[in-house]
Design an enzyme around this catalytic site. Structure first.
Site, short mmCIF file in Angstrom:
data_model
loop_
_atom_site.label_atom_id
_atom_site.label_comp_id
_atom_site.label_asym_id
_atom_site.label_seq_id
_atom_site.Cartn_x
_atom_site.Cartn_y
_atom_site.Cartn_z
N GLU A 41 41.04 2.27 -41.99
CA GLU A 41 40.33 2.29 -41.80
C GLU A 41 39.19 0.60 -42.58
OE1 GLU A 41 38.54 2.98 -38.97
OE2 GLU A 41 40.02 5.07 -38.56
N TYR A 124 30.56 4.09 -41.93
CA TYR A 124 31.26 4.13 -40.45
C TYR A 124 32.48 4.96 -40.86
CZ TYR A 124 35.36 3.18 -37.83
OH TYR A 124 36.65 3.41 -37.00
N ASP A 142 31.08 2.61 -34.78
CA ASP A 142 31.37 1.46 -34.71
C ASP A 142 30.70 0.98 -33.99
OD1 ASP A 142 32.72 2.33 -32.54
OD2 ASP A 142 34.85 0.80 -33.49
N CYS A 197 34.85 -1.56 -22.09
CA CYS A 197 33.67 -2.23 -22.54
C CYS A 197 33.75 -3.20 -23.61
CB CYS A 197 33.26 -0.82 -22.75
SG CYS A 197 30.97 -0.94 -22.62
N CYS A 204 34.57 -3.28 -16.35
CA CYS A 204 34.15 -2.63 -15.51
C CYS A 204 34.91 -2.05 -14.41
CB CYS A 204 32.10 -3.30 -15.03
SG CYS A 204 31.42 -3.41 -16.05
N CYS A 213 27.05 4.73 -15.40
CA CYS A 213 27.06 3.37 -16.18
C CYS A 213 25.55 2.75 -16.22
CB CYS A 213 27.84 2.45 -16.23
SG CYS A 213 27.68 0.99 -17.96
#
Length: 307
Positions: A41, A124, A142, A197, A204, A213
């Site tokens: 991370e 985060y 995030d 995305c 899409c 959406c």
DNA sequence: AACGCGGGGGA
DNA sequence: TCCCCAGCGTT
């Protein structure tokens, strides 16, 4: 208030999509230690997955546990960090390892509150480690999650530059109630943002939320904050000069120091610093690196090396 | 809230 | 070229 069917439908779609499309990233494999997840991370803070993957594998082989990293010479840590960028993260990660050893018996703490106290761990990362290393329910927010929720729910092209309380509470409202599902939701939405995305040219037609959406329903309007997103330049910045100086020091054989003029020239990309538009820039960059603890100066400041 | 902080790869 | 990437700490 009972759960909305629409919400459960969105959860189910993302979870199913993740099951079918998740990347096989090494830190997601069973048996990965909480410390190894934390390291991933921190490396992933502003560094793309493809560049972190090999670095993480080598790093964890060399320093598997917090105590291993805590005992390493910082110069070795900075060299191993190589070009992941933002080398201050490497120093903080080592400070983090030392804190885990000193205050948590060598085990990565489980609560977000304790994780937040660790160097280099912000909102985060604390949530991500709680969720992905310990399987706890946490609001992982995030850039990917913010973008997916911003589009699907709010109908915005991109989330606002600053993350505020309202956005955090909204994200919390979308977190599944069940612990196990919340963890899969977090990683699933992140993966959706990373693979489908995306910030530019989202795919899409491959999205499990296409029919749900708000952004697509609104005709994919433009980013209303575009005029405020000033891109941080790179060419000619202090950061670029700092990067050149650090690269030069990383290449230096162990035990050798670099002379001041040599280092300033490296910062100027081999040119004479006096010829730069800002002749004082290399010296300023070197001083800031010393102030940050990324460079160690000899007592008489004649030579410099990694700390 | 705004800023500084690396480096590279895709559009 | 531009822009974005599993953000954080400081002011």
């Amino acid at each position: 208030m009972r759960a909305e069917p629409r919400l459960e439908d969105i959860h189910a779609r993302v979870l199913a999509w993740y099951d079918a499309n998740a990347r096989d990233l090494p830190w997601r494999r069973p048996g990965t230690s909480p410390w190894a997840v934390l390291v991933s991370e921190v490396m992933l803070q502003q560094t793309p997955v493809v560049r972190v993957e090999p670095a993480w594998t080598a790093w964890m082989e060399r320093w598997p546990a917090p105590a291993d990293l805590a005992a390493a010479p910082p110069a070795d840590v900075l060299r191993a960090w190589d070009r992941l960028g933002y080398p201050r993260r490497a120093l903080r990660l080592q400070e983090c390892a030392r804190a885990v050893v000193a205050h948590h018996g060598g085990e990565v703490p489980e609560t977000e509150e304790e994780l937040l106290d660790l160097p280099g761990v912000g909102a985060y990362t604390a949530a991500a480690v709680a969720a992905f290393a310990h399987g706890r329910r946490a609001v992982v927010l995030d850039t990917n999650v913010r973008r997916v929720l911003g589009r699907a729910i709010e109908g915005r092209a991109l989330p606002p530059p600053a993350l505020g309380r309202a956005e955090r509470e909204r994200a919390a409202g979308y977190l599944p109630a069940g612990t196990a599902e919340s963890v899969r939701w977090n990683v699933g939405v992140m993966e959706l943002g990373a693979l489908v995305c995306t910030a530019r040219s989202p795919r899409c037609t491959a999205c499990p939320l296409l029919g749900r959406c708000a952004w697509v329903a609104a005709g994919r309007p433009d980013d209303e904050h575009a005029h405020r997103r000033r891109t941080q330049g790179w060419h000619g910045t202090d950061r670029q000069v700092r990067g050149r100086i650090m690269a030069h020091l990383r290449r230096l054989p162990d035990g050798l120091a670099a002379g001041r003029e040599e280092l300033l020239a490296a910062g100027a990309d081999g040119a004479d610093p006096a010829a730069l538009p800002d002749p004082a820039q290399p010296a300023r960059a070197l001083a800031s690196l010393v102030a940050d603890g990324l460079v160690a100066a000899e007592p008489d400041a004649s030579g410099f090396r990694l700390p």
